[in-house]
Design an enzyme around this catalytic site. Structure first.
Site, mmCIF file in Angstrom:
data_model
loop_
_atom_site.group_PDB
_atom_site.id
_atom_site.type_symbol
_atom_site.label_atom_id
_atom_site.label_comp_id
_atom_site.label_asym_id
_atom_site.label_seq_id
_atom_site.Cartn_x
_atom_site.Cartn_y
_atom_site.Cartn_z
ATOM 1 N N CYS A 1 0.722 -1.258 -0.047
ATOM 2 C CA CYS A 1 0.145 -0.067 0.100
ATOM 3 C C CYS A 1 0.913 1.226 0.044
ATOM 4 C CB CYS A 1 -0.949 -0.062 1.263
ATOM 5 S SG CYS A 1 -2.160 -1.446 1.243
ATOM 6 N N HIS B 1 -3.176 7.345 3.355
ATOM 7 C CA HIS B 1 -3.603 6.047 2.571
ATOM 8 C C HIS B 1 -4.996 5.678 3.403
ATOM 9 C CE1 HIS B 1 -4.185 1.999 1.468
ATOM 10 N NE2 HIS B 1 -3.590 1.339 2.591
ATOM 11 N N ASN C 1 -10.080 0.178 0.844
ATOM 12 C CA ASN C 1 -8.701 0.481 0.685
ATOM 13 C C ASN C 1 -8.304 -0.056 -0.546
ATOM 14 O OD1 ASN C 1 -5.991 -0.065 1.020
ATOM 15 N ND2 ASN C 1 -5.905 -1.155 2.901
HETATM 16 O O1 UT7 Z 1 -3.395 -1.138 3.703
HETATM 17 C C1 UT7 Z 1 -3.090 -1.953 5.088
HETATM 18 C C2 UT7 Z 1 -4.079 -2.990 5.060
HETATM 19 N N1 UT7 Z 1 -4.881 -3.474 6.185
HETATM 20 C C3 UT7 Z 1 -5.375 -2.429 7.356
HETATM 21 O O2 UT7 Z 1 -5.100 -1.217 7.334
HETATM 22 C C4 UT7 Z 1 -6.048 -2.822 8.358
HETATM 23 C C5 UT7 Z 1 -5.834 -2.519 9.786
HETATM 24 N N2 UT7 Z 1 -6.563 -2.956 10.710
HETATM 25 C C6 UT7 Z 1 -8.242 -2.513 10.766
HETATM 26 O O3 UT7 Z 1 -8.482 -2.019 9.950
HETATM 27 C C7 UT7 Z 1 -8.796 -3.128 11.851
HETATM 28 O O4 UT7 Z 1 -7.792 -3.988 12.886
HETATM 29 C C8 UT7 Z 1 -9.928 -4.266 11.433
HETATM 30 C C9 UT7 Z 1 -11.080 -3.373 10.744
HETATM 31 C C10 UT7 Z 1 -9.413 -5.184 10.173
HETATM 32 C C11 UT7 Z 1 -10.629 -4.986 12.417
HETATM 33 O O5 UT7 Z 1 -11.310 -4.088 13.442
HETATM 34 P P1 UT7 Z 1 -10.933 -4.422 14.891
HETATM 35 O O6 UT7 Z 1 -11.738 -3.310 15.662
HETATM 36 O O7 UT7 Z 1 -9.457 -4.460 15.167
HETATM 37 O O8 UT7 Z 1 -11.649 -5.750 15.333
HETATM 38 P P2 UT7 Z 1 -11.020 -7.262 15.685
HETATM 39 O O9 UT7 Z 1 -10.123 -7.778 14.742
HETATM 40 O O10 UT7 Z 1 -10.545 -6.876 16.894
HETATM 41 O O11 UT7 Z 1 -12.331 -7.947 15.780
HETATM 42 C C12 UT7 Z 1 -13.536 -7.855 16.549
HETATM 43 C C13 UT7 Z 1 -14.562 -8.729 16.539
HETATM 44 C C14 UT7 Z 1 -13.976 -9.992 16.472
HETATM 45 O O12 UT7 Z 1 -15.012 -10.936 17.274
HETATM 46 P P3 UT7 Z 1 -14.858 -11.467 18.659
HETATM 47 O O13 UT7 Z 1 -13.348 -12.124 18.613
HETATM 48 O O14 UT7 Z 1 -14.625 -9.924 19.532
HETATM 49 O O15 UT7 Z 1 -15.940 -12.356 19.145
HETATM 50 C C15 UT7 Z 1 -14.121 -10.728 14.885
HETATM 51 O O16 UT7 Z 1 -14.327 -11.984 14.686
HETATM 52 O O17 UT7 Z 1 -15.133 -8.612 15.297
HETATM 53 C C16 UT7 Z 1 -15.060 -9.636 14.502
HETATM 54 N N3 UT7 Z 1 -15.075 -9.453 13.138
HETATM 55 C C17 UT7 Z 1 -16.031 -8.913 12.415
HETATM 56 N N4 UT7 Z 1 -17.522 -9.211 12.853
HETATM 57 C C18 UT7 Z 1 -18.202 -8.566 11.817
HETATM 58 C C19 UT7 Z 1 -13.989 -9.431 12.190
HETATM 59 N N5 UT7 Z 1 -14.256 -8.919 11.057
HETATM 60 C C20 UT7 Z 1 -15.627 -8.972 11.136
HETATM 61 C C21 UT7 Z 1 -16.527 -8.622 10.129
HETATM 62 N N6 UT7 Z 1 -17.758 -8.505 10.255
HETATM 63 N N7 UT7 Z 1 -16.196 -7.950 8.717
#
Ligand code: UT7
Length: 331
Positions: free
Chosen positions: A115, A257, A287
């Site tokens: 990215c 970004h 993204n």
């Molecule tokens: O260009 C670089 C590319 N990547 C990035 O920039 C990504 C950077 N990271 C992020 O943007 C965030 O970490 C995410 C958006 C990917 C995730 O957000 P988060 O607040 O860190 O969520 P998490 O990974 O801690 O997940 C929280 C909960 C989990 O459930 P439990 O374990 O709390 O029961 C996940 O399983 O949300 C769940 N979850 C979802 N639920 C509904 C993860 N993805 C989803 C989804 N829909 N799409």
């Protein structure tokens, strides 16, 4: 090195016609519009047609940039395509694009810094333009068909990405202190598994097993990436400002970004920058990896988010890990 400036003579972008909304995704994986919007700020993303390749997306953005610059393909001396989703591993998408655009037989190559690819490519092109009399104008494109490496069964990644292309025409000009002034770049591969695609390269060439194990898709540790991105982008901006004797108050427009609105807000907060000086379009694009900054820049320019004399800062991070920040003074 020559004295003088490298200015952005034209910009162009392209978003594929097909739109995939959060509601569409909710019918594909266990997610909801509410979760995606509150955790990422994304409402929809554009998805390329199955037959549309990285170089096809790049072609439209490049044509638009050439038109904006009022230049012809024959005026270009150098082509770089920043991408992590090339048409194929060999040859480069830049070589394919050179022929599609009918450029002269100029140096053309891909650059993969995930990215951060577009800010990396800007630095390489800027230095080449400043290096002597060989190159006068460069076409720098960020183009990604991320949808081709997204696992549409993995809700933790598939909701984040979209396809797009953006392009700049850069030109060497004899004026001082205008255009692209400085760039800070970095990389740290010690934790590359935070964002990677395990198979398809020389480590794990494609086999029936790698396909069955879904190893040809992006794997990501979102939480770690979130923390690292705010830290590295913040540091890159601080260093850029310090070595150019500027302060945060001098930034008229920050174009980050477009990965996650919460990342952008955390970055702005850590810098003490109000969000009205930060350009965001990820709500509509998701993204788009190395296309995200040039597409956002083109939209910011067209909607008059900066004026003559303004300092603009581009900032990126991505797989690698890689990061970078570019300082621009708008002519
Ligand atoms: O260009 C670089 C590319 N990547 C990035 O920039 C990504 C950077 N990271 C992020 O943007 C965030 O970490 C995410 C958006 C990917 C995730 O957000 P988060 O607040 O860190 O969520 P998490 O990974 O801690 O997940 C929280 C909960 C989990 O459930 P439990 O374990 O709390 O029961 C996940 O399983 O949300 C769940 N979850 C979802 N639920 C509904 C993860 N993805 C989803 C989804 N829909 N799409």
């Amino acid at each position: 090195m020559q004295q003088g400036s490298v200015i952005i003579r034209g910009v162009g972008s392209y978003l594929p016609r097909k739109i995939l909304t959060n509601h569409d995704l909710a019918s594909m994986v266990d997610t909801s519009d509410e979760w995606i919007r509150t955790r990422t700020g994304i409402s929809q993303r554009h998805i390329a047609d199955i037959h549309e390749t990285c170089s096809d997306l790049a072609y439209v953005a490049a044509k638009n940039a050439l038109e904006d610059a009022k230049l012809k393909p024959k005026d270009i001396d150098l082509l770089i395509v920043a991408t992590m989703t090339p048409d194929m591993i060999c040859p480069s998408s830049a070589a394919i694009l050179q022929a599609k655009l009918n450029l002269r037989r100029v140096m053309s190559f891909d650059l993969n810094a995930a990215c951060s690819g577009f800010v990396y490519a800007l630095e390489v092109a800027t230095r080449l333009l400043q290096s002597g009399n060989f190159y006068k104008r460069a076409l720098v494109v960020g183009a990604e068909k991320v949808s081709s490496i997204v696992d549409w069964e993995d809700r933790s990644t598939c909701v984040l990405f979209g396809d797009a292309a953006g392009a700049f025409v850069l030109e060497y000009a004899s004026t001082e202190h205008l255009g692209i002034l400085d760039t800070v770049l970095g990389a740290d591969g010690s934790s590359y598994e935070i964002l990677y695609m395990p198979a398809g390269g020389s480590r794990h060439p494609a086999t029936a097993d790698t396909v069955a194990q879904r190893q040809h898709f992006i794997k990501m540790n979102g939480k770690e990436l979130f923390k690292a991105s705010v830290r590295f982008m913040g540091k890159a901006i601080e260093e850029l400002l310090e070595r150019n004797h500027l302060t945060k108050a001098d930034i008229a427009c920050l174009i980050p970004h477009q990965a996650n609105l919460r990342i952008i807000q955390s970055l702005a907060q850590s810098l003490g920058l109000s969000m009205d000086r930060v350009f965001c379009n990820l709500e509509n694009t998701g993204n788009t990896s190395s296309a995200s900054i040039p597409v956002a820049f083109a939209q910011a320019k067209n909607s008059h988010h900066f004026r003559s004399g303004d300092y603009i800062v581009l900032v990126a991070f991505g797989g690698g890990l890689t990061w970078g920040a570019t300082l621009i003074k708008w002519p």
